[in-house]
Design an enzyme around this catalytic site. Structure first.
Site, short mmCIF file in Angstrom:
data_model
loop_
_atom_site.label_atom_id
_atom_site.label_comp_id
_atom_site.label_asym_id
_atom_site.label_seq_id
_atom_site.Cartn_x
_atom_site.Cartn_y
_atom_site.Cartn_z
N HIS A 146 -6.18 -6.37 4.23
CA HIS A 146 -5.97 -5.88 5.59
C HIS A 146 -7.08 -4.95 6.06
O HIS A 146 -7.18 -4.67 7.25
CB HIS A 146 -4.60 -5.20 5.72
N ASP A 176 -2.68 -9.12 -0.77
CA ASP A 176 -3.48 -8.13 -0.04
C ASP A 176 -4.68 -7.66 -0.85
O ASP A 176 -5.00 -6.47 -0.88
CB ASP A 176 -2.61 -6.93 0.37
N GLY A 248 -6.89 5.28 5.69
CA GLY A 248 -8.28 5.32 5.26
C GLY A 248 -8.42 5.14 3.77
O GLY A 248 -9.50 4.82 3.27
N ASN A 249 -7.32 5.35 3.03
CA ASN A 249 -7.33 5.16 1.57
C ASN A 249 -7.16 3.69 1.17
O ASN A 249 -7.34 3.35 0.00
CB ASN A 249 -6.21 5.95 0.90
N SER A 250 -6.78 2.84 2.09
CA SER A 250 -6.58 1.43 1.75
C SER A 250 -7.80 0.85 1.06
O SER A 250 -8.93 0.97 1.54
CB SER A 250 -6.30 0.60 3.01
N THR A 266 -2.83 0.81 -1.41
CA THR A 266 -2.54 -0.19 -0.39
C THR A 266 -1.71 0.32 0.78
O THR A 266 -2.04 0.09 1.94
CB THR A 266 -1.82 -1.40 -1.02
N ALA A 267 -0.59 1.00 0.51
CA ALA A 267 0.33 1.37 1.60
C ALA A 267 1.11 2.62 1.22
O ALA A 267 1.14 3.02 0.05
CB ALA A 267 1.29 0.22 1.90
N LEU A 269 4.93 4.81 2.25
CA LEU A 269 6.22 4.83 2.94
C LEU A 269 6.24 6.10 3.77
O LEU A 269 6.14 7.20 3.24
CB LEU A 269 7.36 4.84 1.92
N ALA A 270 6.36 5.95 5.10
CA ALA A 270 6.26 7.12 5.97
C ALA A 270 7.14 6.93 7.18
O ALA A 270 6.89 6.06 8.01
CB ALA A 270 4.82 7.33 6.40
N LEU A 305 6.95 -23.85 -10.11
CA LEU A 305 8.11 -24.46 -10.76
C LEU A 305 8.86 -25.41 -9.85
O LEU A 305 9.34 -26.45 -10.26
CB LEU A 305 9.08 -23.37 -11.23
#
Length: 497
Positions: A146, A176, A248-250, A266-267, A269-270, A305
């Protein structure tokens, strides 16, 4: 600044990406043996921290690793109509925000007629900022999909302010993960750890460019492993951490105290768009696997499978007379797929794969996807109360999978022996179609919907409304196991009576 967010059960997951300018380029398992060309897997055993021996400074680790954590900026050109907003032709709006928002009047410019806004789409640039990790000295960089999704131009900035254009080697939106390449040699790198050895409670360092603040380091612990079912990506096996991760840390690094890469941030929770101590990183083993496949095949090739796995709820366990939370229930088997060819059937329970216990459906999906097509796997299966081992040769996962939701039936149906549910004869001649589900009823709570087709009651087929009512009247107190068809898929629902 703008954040891309999405909802999951009243929670907000925020991709750790900073957007600048008009908009943001924001987007949203694989297999392979370790490639010798990649940064090596750390072979050292997990360190044990004795009381009083915690380091007072991680500066040596940071100084070595930080040069390999880069800033990634990307841009994307989009076309927008000059009259895409009702305010654009308002002279007062243009007075405050500029003529380019509404088109100039009183002359021709770019093909516009006097007094009119242009209907010709104009070019608009969107910019985003994220982070990345150099994992090979010849210029290969890991980041999030992303961060660069849809980008026309990607620039990598190193800690010494050196800027280089990067090309996209490949990407995997389902996990991702993206791989970039810059034309350079002898770059500083970070070795990839074996993320399977990471433990809850281990100290970790998060590195990246939050809010565009380059070379930022925060510290925390691994709060949990194997986080799934968050709805962030198609394939999830996240490391959870309380190390401060912000937009910006992504794509940045999550390191252990030896300076080895255990995850790609990656993400978060906020609920209010900011960090609340709940961040998620793609494990390094998964990122390595995706990178290896992208470099070797140009895409991620997943094992397949051909079945629909379901978690076993307590109600299902009761109806199946099975041990609670043990294994994964097969809700459907695709005709002609490896599972069907091996003799697996709807209603079987998969207990382990290659001798390793299977706890839930997400775990099974991830492990199968990371196994190369053509590999024969051993499944321990519970079938009609008896255990057996089945050998299945995996195929390659088709490009497009999944079915559409069933449409609700028109018209009414008769009230049935299942509380709060009305049914009618199925137009397909098999089972009964649900025409109404009373909100708050046990069936509604279990997940039954209007338009579903009930094929079985407690493993017995039903072909008419009379069959269904007869089967329901014979159910004793406890859970009733229904085989339901929705769209192209079938699965089980357990309804408490």
């Amino acid at each position: 600044m703008k954040f891309e967010t999405f909802w999951k059960e009243s929670r907000i997951f925020v991709y750790c990406l900073v957007a600048a300018g008009v908009g943001a380029v924001i987007g949203s398992g694989g297999w392979a043996e370790h490639s010798p060309a990649l940064a090596p897997v750390a072979a050292s055993a997990p360190s044990v921290v004795a009381p009083g021996s915690i380091e007072t400074s991680f500066a040596p680790v940071v100084e070595k690793a930080l040069p390999a954590v880069v800033n990634i900026s990307s841009s994307k050109a989009t076309k927008v109509s000059a009259q895409s907003s009702p305010f654009q032709m308002d002279p007062l709006f243009r007075q405050f925000f500029g003529e380019e928002f509404g088109g100039r009047e009183g002359g021709r410019e770019g093909g516009r007629e006097p007094g009119r806004g242009s209907s010709t789409p104009r070019k608009q640039y969107e910019h985003s900022l994220g982070s990345g990790v150099v994992v090979r000295s010849d210029g290969y960089i890991l980041t999030n999909n992303h961060v660069i999704d849809g980008a026309d131009d990607i620039t990598v900035t190193f800690d010494n302010k050196r800027e280089m254009k990067a090309k996209l080697v490949g990407t995997d939106a389902k996990t991702d993960v993206a791989v970039l390449k810059v034309d350079a040699t002898n770059l500083p790198t970070i070795a990839l750890a074996d993320s399977a050895q990471a433990r809850v409670g281990d100290l970790v360092l998060a590195m990246g460019s939050p809010f565009g603040l380059k070379q930022t380091v925060t510290m925390g612990i691994i709060s949990a492993r194997g986080r799934t079912g968050l709805g962030i990506e198609d394939y999830e096996d996240f490391i959870q951490t309380d190390a401060s991760i912000n937009p910006g840390n992504s794509g940045g690094a999550l390191l252990n105290t030896r300076g080895e890469l255990v995850g790609i941030n990656t993400a978060i929770l906020a609920n209010n768009g900011g960090n609340q101590g709940v961040g998620f990183a793609v494990p390094s083993n998964l990122a390595r696997s995706v990178m290896t496949q992208v470099m070797e095949h140009g895409k991620v090739v997943r094992g397949y499978l051909g079945l629909l796995p379901q978690d076993i709820t307590p109600a299902m366990a009761q109806a199946l007379h099975a041990k609670q939370n043990e294994g994964v229930l097969i809700g459907d088997v695709t005709a002609g797929a490896p599972a069907a060819q091996a003799g697996l059937q709807r209603g079987d329970v998969i207990l382990d794969l290659n001798g390793q216990k299977v706890d839930d459906s997400n775990q099974l999906r991830m492990r199968v996807s990371m196994t190369p097509p053509g590999t024969t796997v051993q499944l321990r299966v519970l079938h009609d109360g008896s255990e057996k081992t089945v050998a299945v040769k995996l195929a390659e996962m088709p490009g497009n999978l999944g079915g559409s939701e069933a449409k609700s039936s028109e018209g009414g149906g008769a009230a049935s022996s299942l509380e709060g549910v009305s049914v009618e004869a199925s137009r397909g001649g098999r089972g009964v179609t649900v025409t109404e589900v009373e909100q708050g009823s046990p069936a509604s709570v279990a997940g039954l919907r209007e338009g579903d087709t009930i094929l079985e009651v407690n493993r017995a087929s039903v072909s008419s409304v009379a069959d269904f009512d007869r089967a329901m009247r014979n159910v004793s107190n406890g859970a009733t196991l229904l085989l339901v068809k929705r769209g192209d898929n079938t699965f089980y629902i357990a309804v408490q009576k």
